[in-house]
Design a protein around this motif. Structure first.
Motif, PDB file in Angstrom:
ATOM      1  N   THR A 129      -1.521  34.132  14.362  1.00 11.77           N
ATOM      2  CA  THR A 129      -2.255  35.389  14.461  1.00 11.77           C
ATOM      3  C   THR A 129      -3.060  35.637  13.184  1.00 11.77           C
ATOM      4  OG1 THR A 129      -0.685  36.403  15.990  1.00 11.77           O
ATOM      5  CG2 THR A 129      -2.008  37.904  14.665  1.00 11.77           C
ATOM      6  N   LEU A 130      -2.526  35.219  12.039  1.00 12.54           N
ATOM      7  CA  LEU A 130      -3.255  35.388  10.778  1.00 12.54           C
ATOM      8  C   LEU A 130      -4.523  34.548  10.767  1.00 12.54           C
ATOM      9  CD1 LEU A 130      -0.298  35.348   8.220  1.00 12.54           C
ATOM     10  CD2 LEU A 130      -1.524  37.320   9.156  1.00 12.54           C
ATOM     11  N   LEU A 131      -4.444  33.329  11.296  1.00  8.06           N
ATOM     12  CA  LEU A 131      -5.635  32.488  11.397  1.00  8.06           C
ATOM     13  C   LEU A 131      -6.651  33.128  12.331  1.00  8.06           C
ATOM     14  CD1 LEU A 131      -7.191  29.894  10.837  1.00  8.06           C
ATOM     15  CD2 LEU A 131      -5.837  28.763  12.616  1.00  8.06           C
ATOM     16  N   ALA A 132      -6.171  33.686  13.450  1.00 11.80           N
ATOM     17  CA  ALA A 132      -7.072  34.360  14.381  1.00 11.80           C
ATOM     18  C   ALA A 132      -7.742  35.561  13.715  1.00 11.80           C
ATOM     19  CB  ALA A 132      -6.302  34.808  15.620  1.00 11.80           C
ATOM     20  N   LEU A 133      -6.981  36.333  12.924  1.00 12.23           N
ATOM     21  CA  LEU A 133      -7.550  37.481  12.223  1.00 12.23           C
ATOM     22  C   LEU A 133      -8.637  37.049  11.246  1.00 12.23           C
ATOM     23  CD1 LEU A 133      -7.575  40.470  11.376  1.00 12.23           C
ATOM     24  CD2 LEU A 133      -5.708  39.952   9.787  1.00 12.23           C
ATOM     25  N   VAL A 134      -8.402  35.970  10.532  1.00 12.31           N
ATOM     26  CA  VAL A 134      -9.400  35.470   9.572  1.00 12.31           C
ATOM     27  C   VAL A 134     -10.655  34.997  10.308  1.00 12.31           C
ATOM     28  CG1 VAL A 134      -9.886  33.679   7.859  1.00 12.31           C
ATOM     29  CG2 VAL A 134      -7.692  34.888   7.814  1.00 12.31           C
ATOM     30  N   LEU A 135     -10.476  34.281  11.417  1.00 13.78           N
ATOM     31  CA  LEU A 135     -11.631  33.804  12.190  1.00 13.78           C
ATOM     32  C   LEU A 135     -12.429  34.963  12.785  1.00 13.78           C
ATOM     33  CD1 LEU A 135      -9.965  30.765  14.003  1.00 13.78           C
ATOM     34  CD2 LEU A 135     -11.766  30.650  12.270  1.00 13.78           C
ATOM     35  N   ILE A 136     -11.721  35.982  13.279  1.00 17.00           N
ATOM     36  CA  ILE A 136     -12.395  37.167  13.807  1.00 17.00           C
ATOM     37  C   ILE A 136     -13.188  37.857  12.701  1.00 17.00           C
ATOM     38  CG2 ILE A 136     -11.982  39.511  14.679  1.00 17.00           C
ATOM     39  CD1 ILE A 136      -9.614  38.298  16.281  1.00 17.00           C
ATOM     40  N   SER A 137     -12.593  37.937  11.522  1.00 11.29           N
ATOM     41  CA  SER A 137     -13.272  38.574  10.393  1.00 11.29           C
ATOM     42  C   SER A 137     -14.498  37.773   9.959  1.00 11.29           C
ATOM     43  CB  SER A 137     -12.301  38.737   9.224  1.00 11.29           C
ATOM     44  OG  SER A 137     -11.189  39.534   9.598  1.00 11.29           O
ATOM     45  N   LEU A 138     -14.374  36.441   9.938  1.00  9.98           N
ATOM     46  CA  LEU A 138     -15.526  35.602   9.600  1.00  9.98           C
ATOM     47  C   LEU A 138     -16.657  35.784  10.609  1.00  9.98           C
ATOM     48  CD1 LEU A 138     -13.818  32.241   8.530  1.00  9.98           C
ATOM     49  CD2 LEU A 138     -15.125  33.796   7.068  1.00  9.98           C
ATOM     50  N   GLY A 139     -16.298  35.803  11.888  1.00 12.38           N
ATOM     51  CA  GLY A 139     -17.308  36.021  12.924  1.00 12.38           C
ATOM     52  C   GLY A 139     -17.967  37.377  12.791  1.00 12.38           C
ATOM     53  N   SER A 140     -17.173  38.380  12.425  1.00 13.51           N
ATOM     54  CA  SER A 140     -17.711  39.734  12.259  1.00 13.51           C
ATOM     55  C   SER A 140     -18.629  39.816  11.050  1.00 13.51           C
ATOM     56  CB  SER A 140     -16.553  40.726  12.114  1.00 13.51           C
ATOM     57  OG  SER A 140     -15.696  40.682  13.243  1.00 13.51           O
ATOM     58  N   VAL A 141     -18.257  39.137   9.958  1.00 20.19           N
ATOM     59  CA  VAL A 141     -19.121  39.091   8.771  1.00 20.19           C
ATOM     60  C   VAL A 141     -20.473  38.485   9.131  1.00 20.19           C
ATOM     61  CG1 VAL A 141     -19.469  37.990   6.531  1.00 20.19           C
ATOM     62  CG2 VAL A 141     -17.253  38.976   7.085  1.00 20.19           C
ATOM     63  N   ALA A 142     -20.429  37.351   9.824  1.00 26.19           N
ATOM     64  CA  ALA A 142     -21.671  36.682  10.203  1.00 26.19           C
ATOM     65  C   ALA A 142     -22.505  37.558  11.127  1.00 26.19           C
ATOM     66  CB  ALA A 142     -21.353  35.343  10.874  1.00 26.19           C
ATOM     67  N   LEU A 143     -21.836  38.230  12.069  1.00 21.11           N
ATOM     68  CA  LEU A 143     -22.556  39.099  12.999  1.00 21.11           C
ATOM     69  C   LEU A 143     -23.204  40.258  12.261  1.00 21.11           C
ATOM     70  CD1 LEU A 143     -23.023  39.298  16.084  1.00 21.11           C
ATOM     71  CD2 LEU A 143     -21.082  40.872  16.178  1.00 21.11           C
ATOM     72  N   ALA A 144     -22.484  40.858  11.316  1.00 21.70           N
ATOM     73  CA  ALA A 144     -23.020  41.987  10.559  1.00 21.70           C
ATOM     74  C   ALA A 144     -24.219  41.579   9.694  1.00 21.70           C
ATOM     75  CB  ALA A 144     -21.918  42.581   9.674  1.00 21.70           C
ATOM     76  N   ARG A 145     -24.274  40.309   9.320  1.00 22.30           N
ATOM     77  CA  ARG A 145     -25.394  39.819   8.512  1.00 22.30           C
ATOM     78  C   ARG A 145     -26.524  39.256   9.356  1.00 22.30           C
ATOM     79  NH1 ARG A 145     -22.182  36.649   3.579  1.00 22.30           N
ATOM     80  NH2 ARG A 145     -21.301  38.528   2.610  1.00 22.30           N
ATOM     81  N   GLY A 146     -26.397  39.366  10.668  1.00 16.77           N
ATOM     82  CA  GLY A 146     -27.442  38.858  11.552  1.00 16.77           C
ATOM     83  C   GLY A 146     -27.425  37.362  11.756  1.00 16.77           C
ATOM     84  N   GLN A 147     -26.334  36.700  11.361  1.00 14.02           N
ATOM     85  CA  GLN A 147     -26.218  35.246  11.515  1.00 14.02           C
ATOM     86  C   GLN A 147     -25.516  34.936  12.840  1.00 14.02           C
ATOM     87  OE1 GLN A 147     -24.078  34.455   7.883  1.00 14.02           O
ATOM     88  NE2 GLN A 147     -25.943  34.205   6.687  1.00 14.02           N
ATOM     89  N   SER A 148     -26.249  35.081  13.920  1.00 16.55           N
ATOM     90  CA  SER A 148     -25.672  34.978  15.252  1.00 16.55           C
ATOM     91  C   SER A 148     -25.104  33.594  15.553  1.00 16.55           C
ATOM     92  CB  SER A 148     -26.719  35.332  16.308  1.00 16.55           C
ATOM     93  OG  SER A 148     -27.140  36.668  16.160  1.00 16.55           O
ATOM     94  N   THR A 149     -25.758  32.548  15.075  1.00 19.76           N
ATOM     95  CA  THR A 149     -25.292  31.187  15.348  1.00 19.76           C
ATOM     96  C   THR A 149     -23.917  30.951  14.735  1.00 19.76           C
ATOM     97  OG1 THR A 149     -27.573  30.385  15.382  1.00 19.76           O
ATOM     98  CG2 THR A 149     -25.835  28.744  15.129  1.00 19.76           C
ATOM     99  N   LEU A 150     -23.759  31.314  13.471  1.00 16.67           N
ATOM    100  CA  LEU A 150     -22.469  31.160  12.805  1.00 16.67           C
ATOM    101  C   LEU A 150     -21.416  32.055  13.441  1.00 16.67           C
ATOM    102  CD1 LEU A 150     -20.703  30.037  10.539  1.00 16.67           C
ATOM    103  CD2 LEU A 150     -21.611  31.843   9.040  1.00 16.67           C
ATOM    104  N   SER A 151     -21.815  33.265  13.803  1.00 21.97           N
ATOM    105  CA  SER A 151     -20.883  34.199  14.429  1.00 21.97           C
ATOM    106  C   SER A 151     -20.361  33.656  15.756  1.00 21.97           C
ATOM    107  CB  SER A 151     -21.571  35.551  14.654  1.00 21.97           C
ATOM    108  OG  SER A 151     -20.706  36.443  15.312  1.00 21.97           O
ATOM    109  N   GLY A 152     -21.243  33.123  16.575  1.00 23.07           N
ATOM    110  CA  GLY A 152     -20.822  32.558  17.861  1.00 23.07           C
ATOM    111  C   GLY A 152     -19.842  31.429  17.690  1.00 23.07           C
ATOM    112  N   ALA A 153     -20.080  30.563  16.691  1.00 21.25           N
ATOM    113  CA  ALA A 153     -19.171  29.444  16.432  1.00 21.25           C
ATOM    114  C   ALA A 153     -17.798  29.940  15.988  1.00 21.25           C
ATOM    115  CB  ALA A 153     -19.767  28.520  15.376  1.00 21.25           C
ATOM    116  N   CYS A 154     -17.778  30.948  15.102  1.00 16.63           N
ATOM    117  CA  CYS A 154     -16.500  31.489  14.621  1.00 16.63           C
ATOM    118  C   CYS A 154     -15.713  32.146  15.749  1.00 16.63           C
ATOM    119  CB  CYS A 154     -16.749  32.504  13.504  1.00 16.63           C
ATOM    120  SG  CYS A 154     -17.321  31.786  11.955  1.00 16.63           S
ATOM    121  N   PHE A 155     -16.396  32.915  16.567  1.00 11.28           N
ATOM    122  CA  PHE A 155     -15.691  33.579  17.663  1.00 11.28           C
ATOM    123  C   PHE A 155     -15.212  32.574  18.713  1.00 11.28           C
ATOM    124  CE2 PHE A 155     -17.684  37.592  16.178  1.00 11.28           C
ATOM    125  CZ  PHE A 155     -16.512  38.344  16.082  1.00 11.28           C
TER     126      PHE A 155
END
Length: 378
Positions: A129-155
């Motif tokens: 679950t901790l790994l999932a939380l980190v991946l969700i947070s990484l995807g959210s960071v990328a999404l908030a910065r407009g980096q949709s490609t990276l966000s999609g990969a993380c999610f």
């Protein structure tokens, strides 16, 4: 060598699959049980959790570096990796509130995160679950910065725990459709297909075996949503349905939220809170409440704007305070009254928290929308 850790199944399965074996085979399950319990379980044994590998096969790719280490060192390495990951995740969610704060305030958020009982349990048992939380947070960071490609990969990578990610992914896909964010969709699909194909190249037919293992896991672990445990299937189910219905309008209205909006963090936090409220739970699964970290940060940082938002926020924070208080109460009770299973179970028993946070976040979002409408009208 016994080692009661939730990392045990992925670690053993990864070693088996990478050496040409089958991660879902009975022999692999027996090896997991030997490491977890000290010996394979006998048919009809007293241990309820069979400790099968019930993850998608591509989960093993995330623990491959740990397979090069001995079991005891692998456990330590996972915790050492989780600590900076959770730290970075916490700081991101604090920053996403757009509320300015000094470093000492951020340190308090970190202390709060790591001192919470669900986080301590997740670290103690090396839960993915901790790994999932980190991946969700990484995807959210990328999404908030407009980096949709990276966000999609993380999610896409969050599907190592599909039951945790499914609501989040459904909302993100609807949002990407309404905003025509094709880069997010393509990146997500390509990454997910790549994970599935890589698993198939490693072991053909793994998907069917995983479905069987996952169904078996749900059967022998049981568990019901937290409100159903507290109030029974009918009353608890009705309350849970009310929580979901209250949130649906907010979730739909925010499917057009842009990456630079502070509402994005609130919605993602709300989705995680609803997910935890809906997940089958039990005392042993309190670690899933680590996913409430974003929601707790939002409630701490953002002021309520209506009486309903204030009331629900106060109740959610009260539930959070109870969650922290249960640990010292349990310790003091055992000291004064002697050992008892009741004191052992007490820190795990705050089942109201996920639903309380979900309702508070939904009320906050609706209140904010109402205030913005009034301001525009004025």
């Amino acid at each position: 060598m016994s080692g009661r850790s939730d990392l045990c199944a992925p670690w053993v399965a990864a070693r088996a699959a990478l050496s040409g074996g089958d991660a879902y085979a009975p022999s692999t399950t027996a090896e997991i049980q030997r490491l977890f319990y000290g010996a394979p379980l006998l048919p009809g044994g007293s241990e309820r959790d069979k400790q099968v590998f019930a993850y998608p096969l591509f989960t093993i790719f995330f623990v491959v570096p740990l397979t090069w280490l001995s079991w005891q060192i692998a456990r330590v390495a996972y915790v050492l990796g989780a600590l900076p990951g959770v730290t970075a995740a916490t700081l991101f969610w604090v920053r996403s509130t757009r509320v300015e704060g000094a470093w000492d305030r951020r340190v308090l958020y970190l202390v709060f995160a790591f001192a919470s009982w669900p986080m301590l349990v997740a670290l103690r048992h090396q839960q993915l679950t901790l790994l999932a939380l980190v991946l969700i947070s990484l995807g959210s960071v990328a999404l908030a910065r407009g980096q949709s490609t990276l966000s999609g990969a993380c999610f896409a990578c969050t599907t190592i725990k599909p039951q945790v990610a499914i609501l989040l992914l459904a909302w993100l896909f609807i949002r990407s459709l309404r905003l025509r964010d094709w880069r997010f969709q393509v990146s997500f699909v390509v990454t997910l297909v790549g994970e599935i194909v890589a698993g198939e190249l490693l072991h053909r037919g793994w998907f069917t075996e995983w479905m069987v293992a996952a169904a078996d896991y749900r059967h022998y672990t049981g568990g019901r949503p937290s409100l159903c445990l507290l109030f029974g299937s009918w009353v608890g189910g009705a309350m849970l349905a009310a929580v979901v219905l209250l949130s649906l309008r907010t979730l739909w209205q925010t499917t057009r939220v842009h990456a630079d909006s502070p509402d994005l963090g609130i919605v993602l936090s709300l989705l995680l809170a609803i997910t935890v409220a809906l997940l089958p739970t039990g005392l042993a699964w309190v670690y899933n409440q680590a996913l409430l970290l974003p929601g707790c940060v939002m409630l701490f940082a953002m002021p309520a704007q209506t009486s309903a938002a204030r009331a629900t926020r106060t109740f959610a924070l009260w539930c959070l305070g109870v969650s922290f208080a249960l640990v010292p109460v349990s310790v003091l009770g055992e000291v004064l009254a002697g050992p008892s299973r009741a004191w052992d179970y007490l820190p795990y028993a705050n089942f109201l928290l996920p639903s309380a946070i979900a309702v508070a976040l939904a009320a906050h979002s609706r209140a904010k929308s109402s205030v913005e409408v009034l301001q525009i009208a004025a």
